[in-house]
Design an enzyme around this catalytic site. Structure first.
Site, PDB file in Angstrom:
ATOM      1  N   HIS A 267      44.978  35.972 -47.634  1.00 23.31           N
ATOM      2  CA  HIS A 267      45.273  36.065 -46.194  1.00 23.31           C
ATOM      3  C   HIS A 267      46.480  35.184 -45.829  1.00 23.31           C
ATOM      4  O   HIS A 267      47.447  35.666 -45.234  1.00 23.31           O
ATOM      5  CB  HIS A 267      44.035  35.635 -45.401  1.00 23.31           C
ATOM      6  N   GLU A 268      46.408  33.910 -46.204  1.00 24.58           N
ATOM      7  CA  GLU A 268      47.500  32.994 -45.836  1.00 24.58           C
ATOM      8  C   GLU A 268      48.801  33.386 -46.535  1.00 24.58           C
ATOM      9  O   GLU A 268      49.886  33.207 -45.983  1.00 24.58           O
ATOM     10  CB  GLU A 268      47.133  31.537 -46.150  1.00 24.58           C
ATOM     11  N   HIS A 271      50.549  35.878 -44.414  1.00 15.19           N
ATOM     12  CA  HIS A 271      51.326  35.204 -43.363  1.00 15.19           C
ATOM     13  C   HIS A 271      52.620  34.633 -43.960  1.00 15.19           C
ATOM     14  O   HIS A 271      53.696  34.742 -43.372  1.00 15.19           O
ATOM     15  CB  HIS A 271      50.524  34.034 -42.772  1.00 15.19           C
ATOM     16  N   GLU A 297      49.325  38.487 -37.710  1.00 16.61           N
ATOM     17  CA  GLU A 297      47.998  38.748 -38.262  1.00 16.61           C
ATOM     18  C   GLU A 297      47.977  40.095 -38.991  1.00 16.61           C
ATOM     19  O   GLU A 297      47.208  40.282 -39.938  1.00 16.61           O
ATOM     20  CB  GLU A 297      46.961  38.693 -37.140  1.00 16.61           C
TER      21      GLU A 297
HETATM   22 ZN    ZN Z   1      45.573  34.736 -39.992  1.00 19.33          ZN
END
Ligand code: ZN
Length: 502
Positions: A267-268, A271, A297
């Site tokens: 997830h990170e 980003h 997101e």
């Molecule tokens: Zn996030």
């Protein structure tokens, strides 16, 4: 002065503002990763000074005048015009909020955070209620200062998601509810029948050090540039740092939840790839910044859910994972993929929620915030409204406020209007993925262990675009349509019907 001279003056000023923001980013990272406890007050002073300096410069009449003059020039190119538009928006917001309100806001959020921590510990909403009421009032004043002509909650949403409104979100979320609530009911009925793959291996213990090695290799495989970024450990995972050449991501490790750290890292990294993929030649200018919280997101969720919970991505990596985690030897590839997508219907906590139930946690918060700001809901009635919606959307009732309306940090920091971005991200992610699939054979390339074709598509259509276009235009240029829930609804319906054999 020529337009070129005026614009050069502007970009110098904006570059200075970016440098202050980036410095604040490093101070924040340092505070969460390596700062000694005893430095907390000194760090508060340092951050307050820099934040004050930033606000002063951002709201200055000199900057305002410069932006006004440039706005009247007809000979700016497209990128310069977008840069002026973005800088003007920042300036207008900063200039309209009176200094006294900025200070009151800063001190109330610090106080509210402390009160919230204690109230959550005691599961006592009554302790948090008075300060939350003050926060809502102050947020209304803040919104009125920025734009007295619009509903307060629309102005607050706009801080995170430029151009988004309640009118639009009501429609988007109604469509999602109409798909998700009955789909979850079918999954619940299917679970009651039994016979689904065993997923108890998800709780098998894995030492943190081993999780770190495996996670780091996945972060690398996704294309994260370690020469322009770092991976560290923190209590709350985040992606921060100091601009496109210094992107710092963090994760946390729990021995009996190895998938949590792995999916958190993916997830990170999503980003981080967005940040590292920004236009570096414009890295110190607002036009290169990430478009919005929702688009940010969308990049993390595209990698975590659409890619990282799919079979294609894991097929080349699964043997390596099995070699690292011995208990996976007994788990078939199909059962592994089922486990990645496990739906957990008894879960009260948003941050632990799976892909299917997560949007309902968000919609509940959105509806409560909307009604708090319209006056339809009193702060005192919040816990009852929360629990009623939990029952209505997810079929479960939180036993106390710690597992209910006190669980999130957002309200104590005054971040009203933030929650919708999480689910807008999921919707945008499905749209981007659908469009990428038309241009790139995503299944085949991921299945061969090659992320570059998909990453290249995202770089070209999202990352490098930064804030060049308004959100709807960015999304329409990339996918052919502005925000549209159809791809997300089709994606979850197909995937969970298949995995749960509905
Ligand atoms: Zn996030």
């Amino acid at each position: 002065m020529t337009t070129g001279e005026l614009y050069a003056d502007l970009t110098r000023r904006l570059s200075d503002l970016t440098a202050i923001e980036e410095t604040l980013g490093i101070l924040q990272w340092d505070q969460e990763i390596v700062m000694p406890k005893g430095a907390v007050h000194a760090r508060g002073r340092q951050k307050a000074t820099l934040a004050g300096l930033l606000h002063q410069n951002q709201s200055s009449a000199a900057l305002g005048g410069l932006l006004q003059r440039l706005g009247e020039r007809g000979d700016l190119d497209d990128i310069a015009r977008a840069n002026v538009r973005e800088a003007h928006r920042d300036h207008a917001r900063a200039a309209r909020i009176p200094e006294a309100l900025v200070r009151r806001w800063a001190s109330l959020t610090v106080q509210a955070h402390d009160v919230w921590v204690e109230a959550r510990k005691a599961a006592a909403f009554g302790q948090f209620e008075p300060v939350l009421g003050e926060m809502v009032d102050l947020a209304k004043q803040r919104a009125a200062a920025i734009d007295p002509g619009r509903p307060a909650y629309d102005v607050l949403i706009d801080e995170f998601e430029v151009g988004m409104t309640m009118a639009r979100l009501d429609g988007v979320f109604a469509e999602l509810k109409a798909t998700l609530v009955p789909l979850i009911a079918r999954v619940r009925a299917r679970m009651a029948q039994g016979g689904l793959p065993d997923a108890s291996w998800l709780r098998s213990p894995v030492p943190a050090e081993r999780q770190r090695e495996v996670g780091e290799s996945m972060v690398r495989a996704m294309g994260f540039d370690f020469d322009r970024g770092r991976l560290d450990t923190s209590v709350h995972p985040f992606c921060g740092g100091a601009g496109t050449d210094d992107v710092r991501i963090t994760t946390r490790y729990k021995e009996t939840a190895f998938l949590g750290s792995l999916s958190g890292m993916i997830h990170e990294t999503g980003h981080a790839l967005y940040e590292q993929g920004r236009d570096r030649t414009l890295g110190d200018q607002p036009v290169s910044r990430a478009r919005s919280m929702g688009i940010h997101e969308s990049q993390s969720l595209l990698w975590e859910k659409q890619v990282g919970q799919g079979a294609a991505f894991w097929r080349p990596h699964y043997p390596r994972l099995q070699a690292a985690y011995a208990f996976l030897a007994a788990v078939s590839f199909d059962d592994f993929v089922f486990g990645l997508n496990l739906v957990q219907l008894g879960n009260f906590i948003r941050v632990d929620a799976d892909e299917l139930t997560y949007p309902l946690h968000v919609i509940l918060r959105y509806e409560i915030e909307r009604d708090l700001f319209s006056g339809a809901l009193a702060v005192a009635d919040l816990p009852a409204a929360w629990n009623a919606k939990m029952v209505q959307y997810l079929g479960i009732e939180p036993p106390d406020a710690a597992l209910g309306c006190l669980q999130d940090v957002h309200w104590s920091s005054g971040s009203f209007g933030y929650f919708p971005s999480y689910t807008l991200g999921a919707v945008y992610a499905a749209q981007f993925m659908q469009a990428a699939r038309k241009a790139v054979d995503v299944e085949a390339t991921l299945g061969a262990g090659d992320v570059q074709p998909l990453l290249g598509w995202l770089r070209e259509h999202v990352h490098r675009m930064g804030s060049r276009f308004p959100t709807d235009e960015l999304v329409a240029r990339a996918t052919g349509r502005p925000l549209d829930t159809a791809p997300f609804r089709a994606y979850v319906t197909e995937k969970y019907s298949r995995l749960y054999r509905l």
